[in-house]
Enzyme design. Structure first.
Site, PDB file in Angstrom:
ATOM      1  N   SER A 298      -7.715  -3.398  -4.055  1.00  0.00           N
ATOM      2  CA  SER A 298      -6.372  -3.535  -3.924  1.00  0.00           C
ATOM      3  C   SER A 298      -5.798  -2.408  -2.532  1.00  0.00           C
ATOM      4  O   SER A 298      -5.008  -2.923  -1.734  1.00  0.00           O
ATOM      5  CB  SER A 298      -5.503  -3.044  -5.072  1.00  0.00           C
ATOM      6  OG  SER A 298      -5.321  -2.114  -5.681  1.00  0.00           O
TER       7      SER A 298
ATOM      8  N   GLY B  79      -7.328  -4.757  -8.198  1.00  0.00           N
ATOM      9  CA  GLY B  79      -7.574  -4.809  -9.649  1.00  0.00           C
ATOM     10  C   GLY B  79      -9.391  -4.241  -9.995  1.00  0.00           C
ATOM     11  O   GLY B  79     -10.178  -4.488 -10.968  1.00  0.00           O
TER      12      GLY B  79
ATOM     13  N   ASN C 226     -10.038   1.777  -9.625  1.00  0.00           N
ATOM     14  CA  ASN C 226      -9.646   1.105 -10.868  1.00  0.00           C
ATOM     15  C   ASN C 226     -10.835   1.751 -11.548  1.00  0.00           C
ATOM     16  O   ASN C 226     -10.255   1.128 -13.362  1.00  0.00           O
ATOM     17  CB  ASN C 226     -10.361  -0.490 -10.382  1.00  0.00           C
ATOM     18  CG  ASN C 226      -8.954  -0.619  -9.833  1.00  0.00           C
ATOM     19  OD1 ASN C 226      -7.808  -0.204  -9.831  1.00  0.00           O
ATOM     20  ND2 ASN C 226      -9.058  -1.593  -9.152  1.00  0.00           N
TER      21      ASN C 226
ATOM     22  N   ASP D 276       4.742   2.245  -7.617  1.00  0.00           N
ATOM     23  CA  ASP D 276       3.478   2.379  -8.073  1.00  0.00           C
ATOM     24  C   ASP D 276       3.185   3.537  -7.538  1.00  0.00           C
ATOM     25  O   ASP D 276       2.426   4.171  -8.967  1.00  0.00           O
ATOM     26  CB  ASP D 276       2.458   1.107  -8.285  1.00  0.00           C
ATOM     27  CG  ASP D 276       1.896   1.144  -6.922  1.00  0.00           C
ATOM     28  OD1 ASP D 276       1.719   2.095  -6.124  1.00  0.00           O
ATOM     29  OD2 ASP D 276       1.227   0.292  -7.022  1.00  0.00           O
TER      30      ASP D 276
ATOM     31  N   HIS E 150      -0.075   2.547  -4.346  1.00  0.00           N
ATOM     32  CA  HIS E 150      -0.508   1.618  -3.567  1.00  0.00           C
ATOM     33  C   HIS E 150      -0.111   2.668  -2.127  1.00  0.00           C
ATOM     34  O   HIS E 150       1.373   2.514  -1.793  1.00  0.00           O
ATOM     35  CB  HIS E 150      -0.619   0.384  -3.119  1.00  0.00           C
ATOM     36  CG  HIS E 150      -1.690   0.001  -5.068  1.00  0.00           C
ATOM     37  ND1 HIS E 150      -0.661  -0.122  -6.011  1.00  0.00           N
ATOM     38  CD2 HIS E 150      -2.812  -0.664  -4.661  1.00  0.00           C
ATOM     39  CE1 HIS E 150      -1.489  -0.789  -6.494  1.00  0.00           C
ATOM     40  NE2 HIS E 150      -3.119  -0.973  -5.948  1.00  0.00           N
TER      41      HIS E 150
END
Length: 217
Positions: free
Chosen positions: A42, A79, A108, A192, A195
């Site tokens: 991402s 992801g 991830n 979040d 990011h």
């Protein structure tokens, strides 16, 4: 028209044709422009951003501005893990035949608590597969927050350096340098806290670009 004139005319045409053929052959033999394949998650797939504002899109703009003859294929998926990248890479290499592969994966794996040995094995396999296809490789290193524990944090960061050293691949130690460790880091991330926002991506590009430009020479 006399015979000697005709002969001179024919000789001139033959000379011109030979030059044209040489030029055509030279054009066919000239190297094609470079192709950069970005295999990431991402952080490279413009998660939460307007299209065209992530660091990979900004890299294409920088290439145009700096007159770097290269095209970019962004094969990043939000992801994705190193296992996912490893499974996708062979088809991408066959389809696009890149001259440079940027591997931006691993974050991830840490978020999911996957074994570091598996992450390292996947990064090693991807790097060697890309090199075997004739491409250069640039690894984009990642770091995890201190709350993962000092030992894990250290070993995770060293994973990228270990793979780079073993395969002689190029390495940018920390993709988010100047962002995650900036004094105003909190303001540079989306809600979040994972990011980066749009305004952070020029910094990411500035971190990656020197190594990418050097490998494209």
């Amino acid at each position: 028209m006399g015979l000697s004139v005709v002969r001179r005319h024919c000789i001139a045409l033959l000379i011109l044709a030979s030059f044209a053929g040489a030029n055509t052959a030279h054009a066919k033999e000239s190297p094609a422009s470079a192709k950069v394949l970005v295999l990431g998650d991402s952080l490279s797939a413009e998660y939460g951003l307007k299209r065209g504002t992530g660091w990979v899109a900004l890299m294409e703009q920088r290439m145009a501005a700096d007159k770097v003859a290269a095209t970019v294929v962004n094969a990043s998926i939000s992801g994705d893990t190193t296992s996912g990248g490893r499974s996708r890479l062979p088809a991408l290499l066959a389809q696009h035949k890149p001259t440079l592969v940027v591997i931006e994966l691993g974050g991830n794996d840490a978020l999911r608590g996957l074994p570091l040995s598996m992450t390292q094995d996947n990064l090693m396999a991807m790097t060697r597969a890309a090199q075997a296809s004739g491409a250069k490789v640039l690894l984009a290193g990642m770091q995890v927050p201190p709350n993962y524990g000092q030992d894990y944090t250290k070993r995770f960061s060293e994973t990228f350096a270990t793979v780079a050293k073993s395969t002689k691949a190029a390495l940018v130690p920390f993709l988010l340098k100047g962002v995650a460790d900036a004094p105003n880091a909190a303001a540079l991330f989306q809600a979040d806290r994972i990011h980066p926002k749009e305004e952070a991506h020029p910094t990411i590009l500035n971190t990656m670009w020197p190594a990418i430009k050097n490998l494209l020479r």
